[in-house]
Design a protein around this motif. Structure first.
Motif, PDB file in Angstrom:
ATOM      1  N   ARG A 120       0.833  -1.200   0.000  1.00 46.39           N
ATOM      2  CA  ARG A 120       0.000   0.000   0.000  1.00 46.39           C
ATOM      3  C   ARG A 120       0.874   1.258   0.000  1.00 46.39           C
ATOM      4  O   ARG A 120       1.708   1.429   0.877  1.00 46.39           O
ATOM      5  CB  ARG A 120      -0.844  -0.061   1.280  1.00 46.39           C
ATOM      6  CG  ARG A 120      -1.740   1.082   1.559  1.00 46.39           C
ATOM      7  CD  ARG A 120      -2.782   0.705   2.617  1.00 46.39           C
ATOM      8  NE  ARG A 120      -2.238   0.262   3.902  1.00 46.39           N
ATOM      9  CZ  ARG A 120      -1.763   1.078   4.850  1.00 46.39           C
ATOM     10  NH1 ARG A 120      -1.730   2.370   4.664  1.00 46.39           N
ATOM     11  NH2 ARG A 120      -1.317   0.576   5.980  1.00 46.39           N
ATOM     12  N   VAL A 122       1.895   5.195   0.513  1.00 49.65           N
ATOM     13  CA  VAL A 122       1.520   6.203   1.511  1.00 49.65           C
ATOM     14  C   VAL A 122       1.752   7.604   0.962  1.00 49.65           C
ATOM     15  O   VAL A 122       0.823   8.378   0.786  1.00 49.65           O
ATOM     16  CB  VAL A 122       2.269   5.962   2.836  1.00 49.65           C
ATOM     17  CG1 VAL A 122       2.221   7.194   3.714  1.00 49.65           C
ATOM     18  CG2 VAL A 122       1.669   4.779   3.562  1.00 49.65           C
ATOM     19  N   LEU A 123       3.000   7.927   0.663  1.00 46.49           N
ATOM     20  CA  LEU A 123       3.307   9.269   0.164  1.00 46.49           C
ATOM     21  C   LEU A 123       2.831   9.365  -1.283  1.00 46.49           C
ATOM     22  O   LEU A 123       3.190   8.536  -2.121  1.00 46.49           O
ATOM     23  CB  LEU A 123       4.803   9.552   0.299  1.00 46.49           C
ATOM     24  CG  LEU A 123       5.273   9.575   1.758  1.00 46.49           C
ATOM     25  CD1 LEU A 123       6.779   9.394   1.861  1.00 46.49           C
ATOM     26  CD2 LEU A 123       4.838  10.862   2.438  1.00 46.49           C
TER      27      LEU A 123
ATOM     28  N   TYR B  10       5.684   6.856   6.255  1.00 49.21           N
ATOM     29  CA  TYR B  10       4.520   7.602   6.733  1.00 49.21           C
ATOM     30  C   TYR B  10       4.464   9.019   6.206  1.00 49.21           C
ATOM     31  O   TYR B  10       5.461   9.609   5.838  1.00 49.21           O
ATOM     32  CB  TYR B  10       4.385   7.579   8.260  1.00 49.21           C
ATOM     33  CG  TYR B  10       5.586   7.961   9.091  1.00 49.21           C
ATOM     34  CD1 TYR B  10       6.301   6.993   9.775  1.00 49.21           C
ATOM     35  CD2 TYR B  10       5.979   9.287   9.240  1.00 49.21           C
ATOM     36  CE1 TYR B  10       7.392   7.325  10.579  1.00 49.21           C
ATOM     37  CE2 TYR B  10       7.058   9.629  10.051  1.00 49.21           C
ATOM     38  CZ  TYR B  10       7.764   8.645  10.712  1.00 49.21           C
ATOM     39  OH  TYR B  10       8.829   8.978  11.499  1.00 49.21           O
ATOM     40  N   ASP B  11       3.230   9.504   6.150  1.00 45.33           N
ATOM     41  CA  ASP B  11       2.925  10.877   5.782  1.00 45.33           C
ATOM     42  C   ASP B  11       2.683  11.589   7.111  1.00 45.33           C
ATOM     43  O   ASP B  11       1.716  11.309   7.813  1.00 45.33           O
ATOM     44  CB  ASP B  11       1.662  10.873   4.911  1.00 45.33           C
ATOM     45  CG  ASP B  11       1.274  12.261   4.425  1.00 45.33           C
ATOM     46  OD1 ASP B  11       1.524  13.242   5.151  1.00 45.33           O
ATOM     47  OD2 ASP B  11       0.708  12.355   3.327  1.00 45.33           O
ATOM     48  N   ASN B  80      -0.468  -3.926   8.951  1.00 44.49           N
ATOM     49  CA  ASN B  80      -0.817  -3.073   7.803  1.00 44.49           C
ATOM     50  C   ASN B  80      -2.322  -3.040   7.543  1.00 44.49           C
ATOM     51  O   ASN B  80      -2.844  -2.046   7.038  1.00 44.49           O
ATOM     52  CB  ASN B  80      -0.080  -3.530   6.544  1.00 44.49           C
ATOM     53  CG  ASN B  80       1.325  -2.953   6.485  1.00 44.49           C
ATOM     54  OD1 ASN B  80       1.595  -1.903   7.058  1.00 44.49           O
ATOM     55  ND2 ASN B  80       2.223  -3.651   5.805  1.00 44.49           N
ATOM     56  N   LEU B  83      -3.563  -0.387  10.198  1.00 42.74           N
ATOM     57  CA  LEU B  83      -2.986   0.966  10.213  1.00 42.74           C
ATOM     58  C   LEU B  83      -3.798   1.902   9.306  1.00 42.74           C
ATOM     59  O   LEU B  83      -4.363   1.461   8.310  1.00 42.74           O
ATOM     60  CB  LEU B  83      -1.527   0.939   9.735  1.00 42.74           C
ATOM     61  CG  LEU B  83      -0.485   0.509  10.767  1.00 42.74           C
ATOM     62  CD1 LEU B  83       0.875   0.302  10.094  1.00 42.74           C
ATOM     63  CD2 LEU B  83      -0.354   1.525  11.902  1.00 42.74           C
ATOM     64  N   PRO B  84      -3.834   3.204   9.611  1.00 45.59           N
ATOM     65  CA  PRO B  84      -4.510   4.152   8.724  1.00 45.59           C
ATOM     66  C   PRO B  84      -3.734   4.307   7.416  1.00 45.59           C
ATOM     67  O   PRO B  84      -2.601   3.835   7.299  1.00 45.59           O
ATOM     68  CB  PRO B  84      -4.501   5.457   9.530  1.00 45.59           C
ATOM     69  CG  PRO B  84      -3.358   5.321  10.471  1.00 45.59           C
ATOM     70  CD  PRO B  84      -3.236   3.861  10.785  1.00 45.59           C
ATOM     71  N   ASP B  85      -4.337   4.999   6.462  1.00 45.34           N
ATOM     72  CA  ASP B  85      -3.747   5.019   5.118  1.00 45.34           C
ATOM     73  C   ASP B  85      -2.513   5.921   5.003  1.00 45.34           C
ATOM     74  O   ASP B  85      -1.878   5.944   3.951  1.00 45.34           O
ATOM     75  CB  ASP B  85      -4.791   5.360   4.049  1.00 45.34           C
ATOM     76  CG  ASP B  85      -5.228   6.810   4.085  1.00 45.34           C
ATOM     77  OD1 ASP B  85      -4.810   7.533   5.010  1.00 45.34           O
ATOM     78  OD2 ASP B  85      -5.978   7.220   3.189  1.00 45.34           O
ATOM     79  N   ASP B  86      -2.150   6.615   6.078  1.00 45.46           N
ATOM     80  CA  ASP B  86      -0.941   7.450   6.011  1.00 45.46           C
ATOM     81  C   ASP B  86       0.257   6.840   6.726  1.00 45.46           C
ATOM     82  O   ASP B  86       1.288   7.500   6.892  1.00 45.46           O
ATOM     83  CB  ASP B  86      -1.224   8.888   6.488  1.00 45.46           C
ATOM     84  CG  ASP B  86      -1.923   8.949   7.827  1.00 45.46           C
ATOM     85  OD1 ASP B  86      -2.074   7.892   8.468  1.00 45.46           O
ATOM     86  OD2 ASP B  86      -2.304  10.059   8.237  1.00 45.46           O
ATOM     87  N   ILE B  87       0.135   5.570   7.138  1.00 45.21           N
ATOM     88  CA  ILE B  87       1.273   4.852   7.735  1.00 45.21           C
ATOM     89  C   ILE B  87       1.278   3.434   7.170  1.00 45.21           C
ATOM     90  O   ILE B  87       0.233   2.789   7.115  1.00 45.21           O
ATOM     91  CB  ILE B  87       1.168   4.753   9.282  1.00 45.21           C
ATOM     92  CG1 ILE B  87       1.010   6.142   9.920  1.00 45.21           C
ATOM     93  CG2 ILE B  87       2.376   4.025   9.868  1.00 45.21           C
ATOM     94  CD1 ILE B  87       0.800   6.118  11.434  1.00 45.21           C
ATOM     95  N   VAL B  88       2.449   2.957   6.757  1.00 41.16           N
ATOM     96  CA  VAL B  88       2.543   1.565   6.303  1.00 41.16           C
ATOM     97  C   VAL B  88       3.864   0.958   6.785  1.00 41.16           C
ATOM     98  O   VAL B  88       4.879   1.648   6.857  1.00 41.16           O
ATOM     99  CB  VAL B  88       2.405   1.452   4.756  1.00 41.16           C
ATOM    100  CG1 VAL B  88       3.631   2.003   4.033  1.00 41.16           C
ATOM    101  CG2 VAL B  88       2.145   0.015   4.312  1.00 41.16           C
ATOM    102  N   VAL B  89       3.805  -0.311   7.162  1.00 38.28           N
ATOM    103  CA  VAL B  89       5.028  -1.060   7.475  1.00 38.28           C
ATOM    104  C   VAL B  89       5.513  -1.658   6.161  1.00 38.28           C
ATOM    105  O   VAL B  89       4.788  -2.414   5.507  1.00 38.28           O
ATOM    106  CB  VAL B  89       4.757  -2.162   8.524  1.00 38.28           C
ATOM    107  CG1 VAL B  89       6.008  -3.009   8.748  1.00 38.28           C
ATOM    108  CG2 VAL B  89       4.290  -1.554   9.838  1.00 38.28           C
TER     109      VAL B  89
END
Lengths: 245, 245
Positions: A120, A122-123, B10-11, B80, B83-89
């Motif tokens: 997925r 992110v940025l 992350y954003d 994942n 997590l919200p859409d502005d953070i991903v592992v």
């Protein structure tokens, strides 16, 4: 009356699309209100075509008539100073009296961005359609080749659209993918039907993931049946890149 | 106890920064809560370093200890999914028992993005510092050359920071600008002071616009006076690109 031609970039995420609507804030409304603040008169701004809710523009072209005596550069700087941060006028010029951004448009180029990776994103996620399963680029290109040229594109036209002829000519349909998994689909035509690019992209993705075969395309086109083609791709990945006059 | 190493993108726009705080939502809190939902135990997740409010990460590294018997891939996919859409592992692996993402970090690479064009950018504006006046790249590069090497970087350290030694070694400071006016400043160091990259960028911009001379840099550094250097560049243009171990 003077006549003006303006070029716009906008992020469509916050808007119900280009055209004024009762139940939402449109780019047209925001722009007309900004223009009124600067030139002191109400204007009706005509774009080369509507963009749907959430669709972006890199170079939308619009025109309007006004009586203002302000220099075009003053209008350009003024309107940008009052527009929100998701809309900008990139260029403004005085146009011949009969120029009409909608009627004179000879063609348009749209770009659709797909982020094709397992993870997925992110940025930059605001500007892509994320597709996890690996898309087969060669299959998509083969499918795309059937769309080039003059066809009745009814199967890619939004249902409920009451336009007379759905025959259009697609002069270009390129698909490229870079090493980062960013896929860009560029479509050029003299005119587009409602949701046409998004419906084409959704159908090409169905081919890329193996749900449809490239060789199914001629039959899908010939059926003129919206249900035979794939779903519409999300608005956030679509950009109006160029309007040709 | 097992020990894990994770890599994150992350954003930072929506967060008060990496570290947990009373008055805001941090990336650390969101991540620890997501992890607890998946592995069923409270963990304390340690990053390679804090990022400030609004700062982004392409590859932040963090570590945590847990008793879970879950396979690392299950943890990776599970976290994942919540997590919200502005953070991903982006990656998760089992680490040696003594690995500590903070203490073992040998160096970091940050990238700062400036959009240097006359027109206010719209698409992608979330991830750049927009500077309208033309920056002189060669002047900025000359100024940057004085910063490379070991120095007391007090003049670039956030005021109120009570760290003992402010001597750091900058091993790389590159500035490139592409044809679209996107300028990228890459800074690498074994360790950074608070706001150091943003204060360096702000100072380089002052040089690029003619407010400071490249030859002023040695004196600014020697002064150890925060007020002599330029203002901090905005957080939104800063990305933690890499952590070296």
């Amino acid at each position: 009356m003077r006549n003006f031609k303006i070029t716009l970039e906008y992020d469509g995420a916050a808007y119900c699309g280009w055209q004024r609507q009762q139940n939402g804030i449109s780019i047209q409304q925001i722009l007309e209100e900004a223009m009124e603040r600067i030139i002191g008169e109400r204007v009706s701004i005509i774009a080369s075509g509507r963009t749907d809710a959430g669709v972006h523009a890199l170079n939308q072209v619009a025109s309007f008539k006004a009586q203002t005596a302000l220099a075009v550069n003053k209008i350009f700087l003024g309107v940008n100073s009052v527009l929100p941060d998701d809309i900008v006028v990139k260029d403004a010029q005085e146009a011949p009296p009969d120029f009409n951004a909608l009627k004179d448009a000879k063609g348009k180029v749209y770009v659709y961005r797909i982020r094709n990776q397992s993870l997925r994103p992110v940025l930059g996620r605001q500007y892509d359609w994320f597709i996890r399963f690996r898309l087969d680029l060669e299959r998509m290109r083969r499918a795309a080749s059937y769309l080039i040229g003059e066809h009745d594109f009814s199967c890619f036209c939004a249902t409920g659209c009451d336009i007379k002829s759905r025959v259009r000519t697609v002069s270009r349909l390129d698909i490229v993918r870079n090493d980062d998994g960013l896929m860009e689909i560029t479509v050029e035509s003299g005119g587009f039907l409602r949701h046409m690019v998004r419906n084409i992209v959704g159908t090409l993705v169905d081919v890329g993931r193996g749900k449809l075969k490239p060789e199914d395309m001629p039959e899908i086109i010939a059926s003129c049946d919206r249900k035979r083609a794939g779903m519409a791709a999300p608005a956030c990945g679509l950009f109006l890149k160029e309007v040709k006059y």
